[in-house]
Design a protein around this motif. Structure first.
Motif, PDB file in Angstrom:
ATOM      1  N   TYR B  31      -3.799  28.373  25.560  1.00  0.00           N
ATOM      2  CA  TYR B  31      -4.581  27.219  25.139  1.00  0.00           C
ATOM      3  C   TYR B  31      -4.035  26.632  23.842  1.00  0.00           C
ATOM      4  CZ  TYR B  31      -8.227  28.533  28.462  1.00  0.00           C
ATOM      5  OH  TYR B  31      -8.929  28.827  29.603  1.00  0.00           O
ATOM      6  N   LEU B  96      -7.158  33.775  26.052  1.00  0.00           N
ATOM      7  CA  LEU B  96      -8.343  34.394  26.632  1.00  0.00           C
ATOM      8  C   LEU B  96      -8.046  35.828  26.985  1.00  0.00           C
ATOM      9  CD1 LEU B  96      -9.936  31.920  29.203  1.00  0.00           C
ATOM     10  CD2 LEU B  96     -10.787  32.562  26.967  1.00  0.00           C
ATOM     11  N   ASP B  99     -13.078  36.906  29.562  1.00  0.00           N
ATOM     12  CA  ASP B  99     -13.752  35.617  29.391  1.00  0.00           C
ATOM     13  C   ASP B  99     -13.929  35.276  27.917  1.00  0.00           C
ATOM     14  OD1 ASP B  99     -17.248  36.640  29.786  1.00  0.00           O
ATOM     15  OD2 ASP B  99     -15.587  37.491  28.647  1.00  0.00           O
ATOM     16  N   THR B 100     -13.268  36.013  27.051  1.00  0.00           N
ATOM     17  CA  THR B 100     -13.491  35.828  25.611  1.00  0.00           C
ATOM     18  C   THR B 100     -12.271  35.219  24.939  1.00  0.00           C
ATOM     19  OG1 THR B 100     -15.004  37.700  25.555  1.00  0.00           O
ATOM     20  CG2 THR B 100     -14.080  36.988  23.456  1.00  0.00           C
ATOM     21  N   ASN B 101     -12.530  34.199  24.165  1.00  0.00           N
ATOM     22  CA  ASN B 101     -11.495  33.542  23.383  1.00  0.00           C
ATOM     23  C   ASN B 101     -11.554  34.117  21.976  1.00  0.00           C
ATOM     24  OD1 ASN B 101     -10.130  31.618  21.748  1.00  0.00           O
ATOM     25  ND2 ASN B 101     -10.358  30.122  23.390  1.00  0.00           N
ATOM     26  N   TYR B 102     -10.556  34.905  21.602  1.00  0.00           N
ATOM     27  CA  TYR B 102     -10.624  35.674  20.359  1.00  0.00           C
ATOM     28  C   TYR B 102     -10.110  34.911  19.157  1.00  0.00           C
ATOM     29  CZ  TYR B 102     -12.381  39.778  22.651  1.00  0.00           C
ATOM     30  OH  TYR B 102     -13.176  40.656  23.324  1.00  0.00           O
ATOM     31  N   GLY B 103     -10.695  33.735  18.928  1.00  0.00           N
ATOM     32  CA  GLY B 103     -10.392  33.026  17.700  1.00  0.00           C
ATOM     33  C   GLY B 103      -9.176  32.143  17.820  1.00  0.00           C
ATOM     34  N   TYR B 104      -9.253  31.016  17.196  1.00  0.00           N
ATOM     35  CA  TYR B 104      -8.134  30.080  17.169  1.00  0.00           C
ATOM     36  C   TYR B 104      -7.199  30.432  16.014  1.00  0.00           C
ATOM     37  CZ  TYR B 104     -10.522  26.609  20.182  1.00  0.00           C
ATOM     38  OH  TYR B 104     -11.127  25.947  21.220  1.00  0.00           O
TER      39      TYR B 104
END
Lengths: 112, 115
Positions: B31, B96, B99-104
């Motif tokens: 992403y 990802l 289902d977790t996006n661990y911070g930008y």
């Protein structure tokens, strides 16, 4: 409409005390919430993530709570230090959507 | 490990000119995002990409275009610059895990002034 609210007034706090910041949101059902730190002239830096089924998360001197009933997250910096002075942003990740929506941020000034 | 690299750091454009803001990441994140930040305002999403060849509009896409031909690069194009595009632009990437996006991870930003 969806809204994320953080206090626009800077928080001035004495060194060694606990700084507490609030993030309120409306018309969201976030899967999780994140907190970032931003220093002047720099990009935000990720600090903590807390899921909707977690009440509290800790990392070193940082503590985050997440109350989905109140639609509120609290961010605490314990034993604050001058180096903690920065702007802190809360951000929500929407269900089924990996885009973050950010609050405007809340500035913290730690006075030696 | 450089993270997210943005160039240039500063730029002054005249009204009507065009330019491309460069963004590259070396973390193999799928992403990528472009945000703008105006004084006293929160970060506003311009465009995002979920992988090479796939882009989509965010909250404030008008006046901008993006492309994502590789996983690493996500340039932002400004056509016909206007004073309203004066802002600080941040590129970010994320991945990802389940289902977790661990911070930008954010770049250091590009400060753009349109005169």
């Amino acid at each position: 409409s969806q809204k994320i609210e953080q206090n626009s007034e800077a928080l001035n706090i004495q060194e060694g005390k606990t700084a507490t910041l609030t993030c309120n949101y409306t018309n969201y059902s976030p899967a999780y919430l994140q907190w970032y730190r931003q220093d002047p002239g720099r990009g935000p830096v990720f600090l903590l993530l807390i899921r909707e089924n977690e009440k509290e998360k800790r990392k070193e001197r940082l503590k985050v709570t997440f109350d989905t009933t109140l639609k509120q997250s609290l961010f605490h910096i314990t034993a604050s230090q001058p180096a903690d002075s920065a702007t802190y942003l809360c951000a929500l990740l929407l269900y089924g959507n990996n885009r973050l929506a950010f609050g405007k941020g809340n500035q913290v000034v730690v006075i030696p | 490990n450089a993270g997210v690299t943005q160039t240039p750091k500063f730029r002054i454009l005249k009204i009507g000119q065009s330019m491309t803001l460069q963004c590259a990441q070396d973390m193999n994140h799928n992403y990528m995002y472009w945000y703008r930040q105006d004084p006293g305002m929160g970060l506003k999403l311009i465009y995002y990409s979920v992988g090479a060849g796939i882009t989509d509009k965010g909250e404030v896409p008008n006046g901008y275009n993006v492309s994502r031909s590789t996983t690493e690069d996500f340039p932002l194009r400004l056509e016909l610059a206007a004073p309203s595009q004066t802002s600080v632009y941040f590129c970010a990437s994320s991945y990802l895990l389940g289902d977790t996006n661990y911070g930008y991870t954010f770049g250091s930003g590009t400060r753009l002034t349109v005169v």
